[in-house]
Design an enzyme around this catalytic site. Structure first.
Site, PDB file in Angstrom:
ATOM      1  N   SER A  15       0.980  -1.134  -0.252  1.00  0.00           N
ATOM      2  CA  SER A  15      -0.288  -0.293   0.075  1.00  0.00           C
ATOM      3  C   SER A  15       0.643   1.239   0.034  1.00  0.00           C
ATOM      4  CB  SER A  15      -0.649  -0.118   1.599  1.00  0.00           C
ATOM      5  OG  SER A  15      -1.753   0.943   0.987  1.00  0.00           O
ATOM      6  N   ASP A  26      -9.065  -0.431   0.403  1.00  0.00           N
ATOM      7  CA  ASP A  26      -8.133  -0.949  -0.333  1.00  0.00           C
ATOM      8  C   ASP A  26      -6.982  -2.298  -0.137  1.00  0.00           C
ATOM      9  OD1 ASP A  26      -6.532  -0.155   1.511  1.00  0.00           O
ATOM     10  OD2 ASP A  26      -5.384   1.422   1.711  1.00  0.00           O
ATOM     11  N   ASP A  51      -4.498  -3.462   1.926  1.00  0.00           N
ATOM     12  CA  ASP A  51      -4.227  -3.161   3.313  1.00  0.00           C
ATOM     13  C   ASP A  51      -4.906  -3.022   4.879  1.00  0.00           C
ATOM     14  OD1 ASP A  51      -3.525  -0.899   3.345  1.00  0.00           O
ATOM     15  OD2 ASP A  51      -1.316  -1.060   4.564  1.00  0.00           O
ATOM     16  N   ARG A  95      -6.908   3.120   4.011  1.00  0.00           N
ATOM     17  CA  ARG A  95      -7.222   3.961   3.386  1.00  0.00           C
ATOM     18  C   ARG A  95      -8.503   4.583   3.436  1.00  0.00           C
ATOM     19  NH1 ARG A  95      -4.399   4.482  -2.177  1.00  0.00           N
ATOM     20  NH2 ARG A  95      -3.495   2.565  -1.095  1.00  0.00           N
TER      21      ARG A  95
END
Ligand SMILES: *[C@@H]1O[C@H](CO)[C@@H](O)[C@H](O)[C@H]1NC(C)=O
Length: 168
Positions: A37, A155, A157, A160
């Site tokens: 990420s 997203d 991991d 966000r």
């Protein structure tokens, strides 16, 4: 410095917020996260390393934290019953899948089919796990159908804020 104890998520899967939660909970100095990420490295741009310090277990510990922050019974009321808010959550084959299943479906009562792409895959199912209008097109299409009152995509991991689409 010596390492006295290692804590690793089930099957090596932890979202970044969940790592922060564990670090605080067990009063660790920090945690190492292998995730692409935001700062992608490696040949395919799908690998990176983050070190999170104590400012921030796996799904269960994170679930306990969320229980203390959110009114679970109120949300459950919203997501179940005859007037339920129908939701569509796309975990984009990233690390959030098990969290979405456990928390939104098992715990909060959202129907199982509310959550899609919940199996974490090494290649994220072939599309970058970027929850924006370029890659989360299936979410956009699902929302256009008009069946769902709320939709979101995560997203890789879970760090966000998800892209959210409201039809309210
Ligand atoms: C979505 O993210 C990708 C990768 O960061 C980027 O190239 C693309 O322009 C973004 N699309 C939109 C609509 O923001």
């Amino acid at each position: 410095m010596q390492i006295g104890r290692l804590v690793i998520g089930l099957n090596g899967l932890l979202s970044t917020p969940a790592v922060s939660c564990i670090i605080r909970k067990i009063k660790a100095i920090g945690g190492i996260i292998l995730t692409a990420s935001h700062n992608p490295g490696g040949p395919g741009g799908d690998f990176g390393i983050k070190f999170n310090v104590a400012n921030g277990d796996s799904v269960e510990v994170y679930l306990q934290l969320l229980r203390n922050i959110f009114d679970f019974s109120a949300i459950k009321g919203l997501l179940t019953g005859p007037d339920q808010l129908k939701i569509h959550i796309d975990a984009m084959n990233g690390v959030m899948g098990p969290y979405v299943r456990r928390i939104l479906c098992d715990e909060l009562g959202a129907p199982v089919n509310s959550a899609v792409n919940c199996v974490p895959l090494e290649d994220f199912g072939g599309r970058p796990p970027e929850p924006n209008l370029t890659y989360a097109t299936s979410l956009v299409d699902a929302m256009k159908g008009g069946e769902f009152g709320f939709g979101a995509a995560f997203d890789a991991d879970g760090v966000r804020p998800p892209n959210q689409h409201h039809n309210l």
